[in-house]
Design a protein around this motif. Structure first.
Motif, PDB file in Angstrom:
ATOM      1  N   GLY A 192       6.241  42.876  11.053  1.00  0.00           N
ATOM      2  CA  GLY A 192       4.629  43.718  11.646  1.00  0.00           C
ATOM      3  C   GLY A 192       3.288  41.983  11.961  1.00  0.00           C
ATOM      4  N   ILE A 193       3.705  41.530  10.482  1.00  0.00           N
ATOM      5  CA  ILE A 193       2.744  40.226  10.439  1.00  0.00           C
ATOM      6  C   ILE A 193       3.184  39.195  12.076  1.00  0.00           C
ATOM      7  CG2 ILE A 193       2.261  38.712  10.005  1.00  0.00           C
ATOM      8  CD1 ILE A 193       2.029  39.524   6.840  1.00  0.00           C
ATOM      9  N   LEU A 195       4.339  40.449  14.876  1.00  0.00           N
ATOM     10  CA  LEU A 195       3.446  41.010  16.031  1.00  0.00           C
ATOM     11  C   LEU A 195       2.184  41.129  16.236  1.00  0.00           C
ATOM     12  CD1 LEU A 195       6.080  44.199  16.345  1.00  0.00           C
ATOM     13  CD2 LEU A 195       5.910  41.628  17.683  1.00  0.00           C
ATOM     14  N   LEU A 196       1.859  41.342  15.007  1.00  0.00           N
ATOM     15  CA  LEU A 196       0.497  41.890  15.339  1.00  0.00           C
ATOM     16  C   LEU A 196      -0.737  39.970  15.497  1.00  0.00           C
ATOM     17  CD1 LEU A 196      -2.258  42.851  14.709  1.00  0.00           C
ATOM     18  CD2 LEU A 196      -2.436  42.089  11.864  1.00  0.00           C
ATOM     19  N   PHE A 197      -0.261  39.540  14.359  1.00  0.00           N
ATOM     20  CA  PHE A 197      -0.438  37.734  14.642  1.00  0.00           C
ATOM     21  C   PHE A 197      -0.315  37.431  16.305  1.00  0.00           C
ATOM     22  CE2 PHE A 197      -1.693  38.636  10.071  1.00  0.00           C
ATOM     23  CZ  PHE A 197      -3.105  38.236  10.015  1.00  0.00           C
ATOM     24  N   GLY A 198       0.485  37.110  16.235  1.00  0.00           N
ATOM     25  CA  GLY A 198       1.545  37.033  17.939  1.00  0.00           C
ATOM     26  C   GLY A 198       0.322  36.933  18.687  1.00  0.00           C
ATOM     27  N   TRP A 199       0.016  38.340  18.735  1.00  0.00           N
ATOM     28  CA  TRP A 199      -0.764  38.734  19.733  1.00  0.00           C
ATOM     29  C   TRP A 199      -1.820  38.540  19.809  1.00  0.00           C
ATOM     30  CZ3 TRP A 199      -5.767  42.484  19.519  1.00  0.00           C
ATOM     31  CH2 TRP A 199      -5.819  43.109  20.214  1.00  0.00           C
ATOM     32  N   LEU A 226       0.671  31.896  10.708  1.00  0.00           N
ATOM     33  CA  LEU A 226       1.825  33.199  10.362  1.00  0.00           C
ATOM     34  C   LEU A 226       3.109  33.069   9.132  1.00  0.00           C
ATOM     35  CD1 LEU A 226       3.491  33.445  13.919  1.00  0.00           C
ATOM     36  CD2 LEU A 226       2.007  35.164  12.904  1.00  0.00           C
ATOM     37  N   TYR A 227       3.615  31.839   8.799  1.00  0.00           N
ATOM     38  CA  TYR A 227       3.783  31.830   7.384  1.00  0.00           C
ATOM     39  C   TYR A 227       3.473  31.840   6.548  1.00  0.00           C
ATOM     40  CZ  TYR A 227       7.391  29.738   4.621  1.00  0.00           C
ATOM     41  OH  TYR A 227       8.217  29.733   3.084  1.00  0.00           O
ATOM     42  N   TRP A 228       2.252  31.338   6.571  1.00  0.00           N
ATOM     43  CA  TRP A 228       0.744  31.985   4.894  1.00  0.00           C
ATOM     44  C   TRP A 228       0.736  33.103   4.759  1.00  0.00           C
ATOM     45  CZ3 TRP A 228      -4.381  32.456   5.133  1.00  0.00           C
ATOM     46  CH2 TRP A 228      -5.168  32.151   3.939  1.00  0.00           C
ATOM     47  N   ILE A 229      -0.066  33.790   5.599  1.00  0.00           N
ATOM     48  CA  ILE A 229      -0.120  35.310   5.713  1.00  0.00           C
ATOM     49  C   ILE A 229       0.613  36.090   4.450  1.00  0.00           C
ATOM     50  CG2 ILE A 229      -0.408  36.590   6.764  1.00  0.00           C
ATOM     51  CD1 ILE A 229      -3.338  35.622   6.682  1.00  0.00           C
TER      52      ILE A 229
END
Length: 525
Positions: A192-193, A195-199, A226-229
């Motif tokens: 989910g993270i 996809l969300l942050f990729g968008w 992405l990894y940190w979040i």
């Protein structure tokens, strides 16, 4: 830090030289880098290499995974998603279970929990090793798709096993429902993270007035973010990076212009090369410290090597058995997608190849180093032995499997494509279809009232000639050499022309850049 700078610079220089040697020998460079690191570690007077596992997890792992997910074929992943999913999760779990059971029986004092801890560390094949080896070994397309797909996803499953085994060692018990809930959140939250942050990153690229430089910098920080979040929310950072990378890579034409793609490819290629080199060199450099830990624990080096070889054999056998089980399941439930259906002998050799391609690397090293030094104020049980076994597994899989893989592929005639179309034939087919569509589009523009555009008419003639006289468009090797020689002389002429103080150097550099692009285009034919 400044005292170690000469050593670090010398290390990078050594990596470059070793990569050159590996290219000349046609050997995957991780193999030589591990051996070189091992040899360098015995040179007296060199500073001791102590690696913070968080450094490997956070500094090295995100960009390496992001690059792999950016370059993988998502179409092939979807085609083989069943076997990729089974290898990324079920085979990793089976391998960890096999390691746990057998090490519990053969290694004194090794309980099932410690076996699962070791199994979680060494069970995942490495995406970095796979990517490096595929450059020098021509593997079947479907095998390569499975390898690349599983190596992106299995890191998450193995690290989850490692995490829960570490908790069980520390607490002395294992609560199944808590583990299941945590496992589910790590997977769902990580995807989910991603996809969300990729968008969100895609929108940033599209809506902000970025140029090539800012686009490239954004792609460099994306995997770390992405990894940190994901890690901050206790989900899988690996899955977040892989999912975000796949999401962005399939939409690269929507938010990156041609300059960003060309320049970004060069930047990322160099960046990943340095990261790969340092990681695999570190694997070799770590050995003296690991051996010192074995001596402290009173474990004979020969015994530890035997344990490492045993675990390596377990992993290879478990993976090979799993490959044949996957082939059998496909034969029963989906026979239509079987590779080489017309050649049964060849079809049943593919699982052997798949079982022999499980090289270990950076994730296994980082996970082993992440084992805490102490537990409840006492030295962590079997830590040095687990570290040494991990090192032996990485070394043996890279050396033995990596070096013998070309022979196995050649010996069993496994290099061909499953659909019967060679790479050259596929290139010709794609090129012909592109020419046909280009001619159609140009004629469509011509009919819209652009008849007076002489350049458009000239383009139509050029593309129709490519369609009707393809043999005249195809360059021979001699023609390529002559054309590249012409381009080289053009560059030298521009360099001489640039000595004119009244001439704008940026104009000359732009022309040289266009010549460079033309040379790269010619080399692809």
């Amino acid at each position: 830090m400044h005292q170690q700078l000469p050593f670090i610079l010398a290390l990078i220089a050594a990596i470059i030289l070793i990569e050159m040697l590996a290219s000349k020998m046609r050997v995957a460079y991780p193999v030589l880098l591990v051996v070189a690191g091992l040899l360098i570690s015995f040179i007296p007077g060199l500073p001791a290499v102590k690696v913070d596992p968080n450094m490997i997890f956070f500094i090295f792992l995100p960009p390496l995974l992001f690059d792999s997910s950016w370059n993988i074929s998502f179409k092939e992943m979807k085609k083989w998603w069943r076997i990729i999913g089974s290898f990324a999760f079920l085979v990793v779990l089976f391998s960890a279970f096999a390691v746990a059971v057998i090490t519990n029986y053969f290694i004194p004092g090794f309980t099932l929990v410690f076996g699962f801890l070791l199994g979680g560390i060494v069970s995942p094949p490495d995406a970095v090793s796979t990517g490096a080896i595929k450059k020098f070994v021509k593997m079947p397309k479907q095998t390569l798709a499975v390898l690349e797909g599983e190596s992106l996803l299995n890191d998450a499953s193995s690290l989850i096993i490692f995490k829960f085994a570490l908790i069980a060692v520390g607490t002395g018990h294992f609560v199944f429902h808590e583990a299941f809930m945590s496992f589910s959140w790590m997977i769902i939250g990580g995807i989910g993270i991603g996809l969300l942050f990729g968008w969100l990153f895609l929108q940033a690229h599209k809506r902000l007035p970025t140029d090539a430089s800012s686009d490239i910098v954004l792609t460099l920080i994306e995997p770390y973010f992405l990894y940190w979040i994901a890690e901050k929310t206790h989900s899988s950072g690996v899955l977040a990076v892989v999912t975000g990378g796949l999401f962005l890579s399939t939409r690269r034409l929507l938010f990156l212009n041609s300059a960003s793609r060309i320049k970004g490819y060069s930047v990322w290629e160099s960046f990943i090369f340095v990261l790969n080199g340092i990681v695999f060199m570190i694997i070799g450099l770590e050995l003296p410290e690991i051996i010192a830990g074995l001596r402290t624990d009173g474990i004979a080096l020969q015994t530890a090597i035997m344990y490492g070889a045993l675990v390596t054999a377990i992993l290879i056998v478990a993976r090979t058995l799993s490959s044949y089980v996957a082939l059998l399941a496909t034969f029963i439930f989906r026979p239509g997608v079987l590779p080489h259906r017309g050649d049964r002998r060849r079809m049943f050799r593919i699982p052997l190849l798949l079982g022999w391609t499980g090289m270990r690397g950076v994730v296994s090293l980082a996970a082993a180093l992440a084992i805490p030094i102490t537990l409840h104020g006492e030295p962590f049980p079997h830590r040095s032995l687990i570290l040494f076994i991990t090192f032996v597994v990485i070394l043996l899989t890279l050396l033995v499997q990596g070096l013998t893989l070309p022979y196995i592929i050649k010996r069993f005639d496994l290099a061909g494509s499953a659909n019967g179309m060679s790479e050259d034939e596929a290139k010709i087919e794609v090129r012909n279809k592109l020419v046909i569509e280009t001619v159609r589009l140009l004629k469509e523009l011509h009919k819209k009232g652009l008849c007076t555009d002489l350049h458009l008419e000239y383009m139509i003639e050029q593309w129709e000639r490519k369609l009707h006289e393809p043999e005249r468009q195809r360059l021979s090797e001699e023609s390529k050499r002559n054309y590249i020689e012409l381009l080289t002389r053009q560059r030298f002429f521009l360099e001489e022309l640039n000595k004119n103080p009244e001439l704008d150097e940026d104009v000359v550099r732009l022309q040289i850049y266009q010549i460079d692009l033309e040379e790269e285009r010619i080399k692809l034919f």
